[in-house]
Design a protein around this motif. Structure first.
Motif, PDB file in Angstrom:
ATOM      1  N   VAL A 138     -35.104   6.426  62.189  1.00 20.05           N
ATOM      2  CA  VAL A 138     -34.379   5.163  62.236  1.00 20.05           C
ATOM      3  C   VAL A 138     -34.155   4.685  60.818  1.00 20.05           C
ATOM      4  O   VAL A 138     -35.079   4.679  60.002  1.00 20.05           O
ATOM      5  N   THR A 139     -32.932   4.287  60.517  1.00 19.23           N
ATOM      6  CA  THR A 139     -32.601   3.742  59.207  1.00 19.23           C
ATOM      7  C   THR A 139     -32.390   2.246  59.347  1.00 19.23           C
ATOM      8  O   THR A 139     -31.683   1.799  60.264  1.00 19.23           O
ATOM      9  N   MET A 140     -33.026   1.464  58.475  1.00 20.41           N
ATOM     10  CA  MET A 140     -32.899   0.009  58.523  1.00 20.41           C
ATOM     11  C   MET A 140     -33.033  -0.568  57.136  1.00 20.41           C
ATOM     12  O   MET A 140     -33.487   0.113  56.213  1.00 20.41           O
ATOM     13  N   GLU A 141     -32.624  -1.810  57.007  1.00 25.03           N
ATOM     14  CA  GLU A 141     -32.751  -2.497  55.720  1.00 25.03           C
ATOM     15  C   GLU A 141     -34.232  -2.677  55.398  1.00 25.03           C
ATOM     16  O   GLU A 141     -35.071  -2.751  56.295  1.00 25.03           O
ATOM     17  N   GLU A 142     -34.533  -2.751  54.132  1.00 23.40           N
ATOM     18  CA  GLU A 142     -35.922  -2.880  53.686  1.00 23.40           C
ATOM     19  C   GLU A 142     -36.575  -4.140  54.256  1.00 23.40           C
ATOM     20  O   GLU A 142     -37.736  -4.110  54.663  1.00 23.40           O
ATOM     21  N   SER A 143     -35.840  -5.234  54.318  1.00 16.95           N
ATOM     22  CA  SER A 143     -36.412  -6.479  54.851  1.00 16.95           C
ATOM     23  C   SER A 143     -36.773  -6.325  56.337  1.00 16.95           C
ATOM     24  O   SER A 143     -37.783  -6.855  56.795  1.00 16.95           O
ATOM     25  N   VAL A 144     -35.967  -5.572  57.070  1.00 17.95           N
ATOM     26  CA  VAL A 144     -36.247  -5.328  58.486  1.00 17.95           C
ATOM     27  C   VAL A 144     -37.472  -4.433  58.620  1.00 17.95           C
ATOM     28  O   VAL A 144     -38.340  -4.666  59.470  1.00 17.95           O
ATOM     29  N   ALA A 145     -37.552  -3.425  57.777  1.00 13.99           N
ATOM     30  CA  ALA A 145     -38.702  -2.514  57.802  1.00 13.99           C
ATOM     31  C   ALA A 145     -39.993  -3.270  57.480  1.00 13.99           C
ATOM     32  O   ALA A 145     -41.030  -3.042  58.119  1.00 13.99           O
ATOM     33  N   GLU A 146     -39.934  -4.181  56.524  1.00 12.00           N
ATOM     34  CA  GLU A 146     -41.110  -4.976  56.162  1.00 12.00           C
ATOM     35  C   GLU A 146     -41.537  -5.855  57.333  1.00 12.00           C
ATOM     36  O   GLU A 146     -42.722  -5.938  57.666  1.00 12.00           O
TER      37      GLU A 146
END
Length: 79
Positions: A6-14
């Motif tokens: 899954v690829t996501m924005e860093e803020s979403v991953a955090e």
């Protein structure tokens, strides 16, 4: 179980890492549970929509009534 990337924005991953830690689970399991819940919700919505569209309050035969025909009885009470 199937593994996916899954690829996501860093803020979403955090956020996902923090939420998974708060729930004492892994990010992978968190995402899987969220998607499963979304799937159940969408399936239930689709099923309810189909049932609502099939539901008939009054069985009509013939052309639809006009506005005047619908309200004729009520209007007669006030005359």
């Amino acid at each position: 179980m199937k593994n996916v990337t899954v690829t996501m924005e860093e803020s979403v991953a955090e956020w996902a890492r923090l939420e998974a830690a708060r729930r004492n689970t892994s990010v992978s399991r968190l995402i899987g549970e969220m998607l499963a819940e979304k799937m159940r919700h969408d399936d239930a919505y689709e099923r309810a929509m189909r049932e609502a569209l099939e539901f008939r309050l009054l069985p009509f035969e013939g052309p639809p009534l006009t506005r005047e025909e619908i309200y004729a009885e009520r209007l007669d009470r006030f005359r």
